[in-house]
Design a protein around this motif. Structure first.
Motif, PDB file in Angstrom:
ATOM      1  N   ARG A 250       3.217  14.960 -13.175  1.00 32.52           N
ATOM      2  CA  ARG A 250       2.254  15.653 -14.048  1.00 32.52           C
ATOM      3  C   ARG A 250       2.174  17.142 -13.716  1.00 32.52           C
ATOM      4  N   LYS A 251       2.334  17.489 -12.444  1.00 28.91           N
ATOM      5  CA  LYS A 251       2.208  18.889 -12.038  1.00 28.91           C
ATOM      6  C   LYS A 251       3.496  19.681 -12.268  1.00 28.91           C
ATOM      7  N   ARG A 252       4.650  19.097 -11.919  1.00 30.00           N
ATOM      8  CA  ARG A 252       5.913  19.838 -11.963  1.00 30.00           C
ATOM      9  C   ARG A 252       6.862  19.394 -13.072  1.00 30.00           C
ATOM     10  N   GLY A 253       6.640  18.226 -13.636  1.00 30.22           N
ATOM     11  CA  GLY A 253       7.522  17.737 -14.682  1.00 30.22           C
ATOM     12  C   GLY A 253       8.732  16.981 -14.177  1.00 30.22           C
ATOM     13  N   GLN A 254       8.883  16.886 -12.869  1.00 38.20           N
ATOM     14  CA  GLN A 254       9.978  16.110 -12.285  1.00 38.20           C
ATOM     15  C   GLN A 254       9.510  15.503 -10.968  1.00 38.20           C
ATOM     16  N   VAL A 255      10.238  14.508 -10.504  1.00 39.71           N
ATOM     17  CA  VAL A 255       9.847  13.794  -9.297  1.00 39.71           C
ATOM     18  C   VAL A 255      10.909  14.012  -8.225  1.00 39.71           C
ATOM     19  N   ASP A 256      10.482  14.464  -7.060  1.00 43.32           N
ATOM     20  CA  ASP A 256      11.374  14.596  -5.904  1.00 43.32           C
ATOM     21  C   ASP A 256      11.098  13.416  -4.975  1.00 43.32           C
ATOM     22  N   VAL A 257      11.945  12.406  -5.065  1.00 45.70           N
ATOM     23  CA  VAL A 257      11.730  11.157  -4.333  1.00 45.70           C
ATOM     24  C   VAL A 257      11.744  11.399  -2.827  1.00 45.70           C
ATOM     25  N   ARG A 258      12.583  12.303  -2.370  1.00 45.38           N
ATOM     26  CA  ARG A 258      12.675  12.581  -0.935  1.00 45.38           C
ATOM     27  C   ARG A 258      11.353  13.120  -0.389  1.00 45.38           C
ATOM     28  N   LYS A 259      10.729  14.041  -1.111  1.00 45.12           N
ATOM     29  CA  LYS A 259       9.442  14.589  -0.669  1.00 45.12           C
ATOM     30  C   LYS A 259       8.353  13.530  -0.685  1.00 45.12           C
ATOM     31  N   ILE A 260       8.368  12.681  -1.697  1.00 41.35           N
ATOM     32  CA  ILE A 260       7.365  11.617  -1.788  1.00 41.35           C
ATOM     33  C   ILE A 260       7.532  10.630  -0.638  1.00 41.35           C
ATOM     34  N   PHE A 261       8.769  10.221  -0.379  1.00 42.45           N
ATOM     35  CA  PHE A 261       9.025   9.292   0.718  1.00 42.45           C
ATOM     36  C   PHE A 261       8.580   9.888   2.044  1.00 42.45           C
ATOM     37  N   ARG A 262       8.918  11.138   2.263  1.00 40.44           N
ATOM     38  CA  ARG A 262       8.539  11.812   3.509  1.00 40.44           C
ATOM     39  C   ARG A 262       7.019  11.900   3.640  1.00 40.44           C
ATOM     40  N   ALA A 263       6.338  12.232   2.554  1.00 43.30           N
ATOM     41  CA  ALA A 263       4.874  12.345   2.591  1.00 43.30           C
ATOM     42  C   ALA A 263       4.224  10.995   2.887  1.00 43.30           C
ATOM     43  N   ILE A 264       4.686   9.951   2.225  1.00 44.44           N
ATOM     44  CA  ILE A 264       4.128   8.614   2.455  1.00 44.44           C
ATOM     45  C   ILE A 264       4.417   8.152   3.876  1.00 44.44           C
ATOM     46  N   TRP A 265       5.603   8.432   4.365  1.00 44.18           N
ATOM     47  CA  TRP A 265       5.987   8.018   5.718  1.00 44.18           C
ATOM     48  C   TRP A 265       5.122   8.722   6.760  1.00 44.18           C
ATOM     49  N   ARG A 266       4.880  10.029   6.562  1.00 40.96           N
ATOM     50  CA  ARG A 266       4.078  10.789   7.519  1.00 40.96           C
ATOM     51  C   ARG A 266       2.596  10.406   7.421  1.00 40.96           C
ATOM     52  N   LEU A 267       2.090  10.164   6.220  1.00 42.17           N
ATOM     53  CA  LEU A 267       0.715   9.677   6.083  1.00 42.17           C
ATOM     54  C   LEU A 267       0.586   8.284   6.701  1.00 42.17           C
ATOM     55  N   GLY A 268       1.657   7.498   6.578  1.00 43.24           N
ATOM     56  CA  GLY A 268       1.673   6.173   7.187  1.00 43.24           C
ATOM     57  C   GLY A 268       1.538   6.239   8.695  1.00 43.24           C
ATOM     58  N   PHE A 269       2.079   7.292   9.303  1.00 42.26           N
ATOM     59  CA  PHE A 269       1.956   7.461  10.749  1.00 42.26           C
ATOM     60  C   PHE A 269       0.489   7.539  11.155  1.00 42.26           C
ATOM     61  N   PHE A 270      -0.278   8.363  10.457  1.00 46.40           N
ATOM     62  CA  PHE A 270      -1.689   8.513  10.796  1.00 46.40           C
ATOM     63  C   PHE A 270      -2.487   7.253  10.441  1.00 46.40           C
ATOM     64  N   ALA A 271      -2.197   6.667   9.288  1.00 51.50           N
ATOM     65  CA  ALA A 271      -2.902   5.449   8.886  1.00 51.50           C
ATOM     66  C   ALA A 271      -2.601   4.298   9.838  1.00 51.50           C
ATOM     67  N   MET A 272      -1.340   4.137  10.216  1.00 50.85           N
ATOM     68  CA  MET A 272      -0.973   3.052  11.130  1.00 50.85           C
ATOM     69  C   MET A 272      -1.532   3.295  12.526  1.00 50.85           C
ATOM     70  N   GLY A 273      -1.627   4.550  12.938  1.00 50.32           N
ATOM     71  CA  GLY A 273      -2.232   4.852  14.235  1.00 50.32           C
ATOM     72  C   GLY A 273      -3.690   4.436  14.275  1.00 50.32           C
ATOM     73  N   ILE A 274      -4.410   4.752  13.220  1.00 53.08           N
ATOM     74  CA  ILE A 274      -5.820   4.368  13.138  1.00 53.08           C
ATOM     75  C   ILE A 274      -5.960   2.850  13.047  1.00 53.08           C
TER      76      ILE A 274
ATOM     77  N   VAL B  16       0.833  -1.203   0.000  1.00 53.58           N
ATOM     78  CA  VAL B  16       0.000   0.000   0.000  1.00 53.58           C
ATOM     79  C   VAL B  16       0.870   1.256   0.000  1.00 53.58           C
ATOM     80  N   MET B  17       1.965   1.231   0.755  1.00 52.21           N
ATOM     81  CA  MET B  17       2.860   2.388   0.791  1.00 52.21           C
ATOM     82  C   MET B  17       3.542   2.600  -0.567  1.00 52.21           C
ATOM     83  N   LEU B  18       3.933   1.521  -1.226  1.00 48.35           N
ATOM     84  CA  LEU B  18       4.547   1.646  -2.551  1.00 48.35           C
ATOM     85  C   LEU B  18       3.562   2.157  -3.592  1.00 48.35           C
ATOM     86  N   ILE B  19       2.334   1.669  -3.536  1.00 47.54           N
ATOM     87  CA  ILE B  19       1.317   2.149  -4.470  1.00 47.54           C
ATOM     88  C   ILE B  19       1.032   3.629  -4.215  1.00 47.54           C
TER      89      ILE B  19
END
Length: 109
Positions: free
Chosen positions: A68-92, A54-57
């Protein structure tokens, strides 16, 4: 989480950085707890793999959106966003699966 937060705050003195560090470390612990609870409740061994899938998807979807929005991918921001969203999802999920596990144990015949 409190122990990590207060220790990091004593070392760094920065409240926001300490909170982020506590969330990041707690996420790793919650992933393990939720995976074990899932495996015990449903009597299988798919818990950790399902969480990682689920985290990879989610990372792929966020990466596509960012490309699609910026034309490039910042892997660090994506990883951080998924990790932080994972905190809330895993808490629930921890709360839900813990309640289900307790109910399953109490009402088992």
């Amino acid at each position: 989480m409190r122990f990590i937060f207060f220790t990091a705050r004593a070392v760094t003195g920065d409240r926001k950085r300490s909170l982020r560090l506590a969330m990041d470390i707690t996420t790793a612990l919650l992933i393990g707890c939720v995976a074990v609870l899932f495996n015990r409740i449903f009597s299988n061994s798919f818990g950790l793999y399902g969480i990682l899938l689920v985290m990879l998807i989610g990372g792929g979807l966020l990466g596509n959106l960012q490309f699609r929005k910026r034309g490039q991918v910042d892997v660090r921001k994506i990883f951080r966003a998924i990790w932080r969203l994972g905190f809330f999802a895993m808490g629930i999920m921890y709360i839900v699966l813990m309640a289900a596990g307790i109910a399953q144990h109490m009402f088992r015949v």
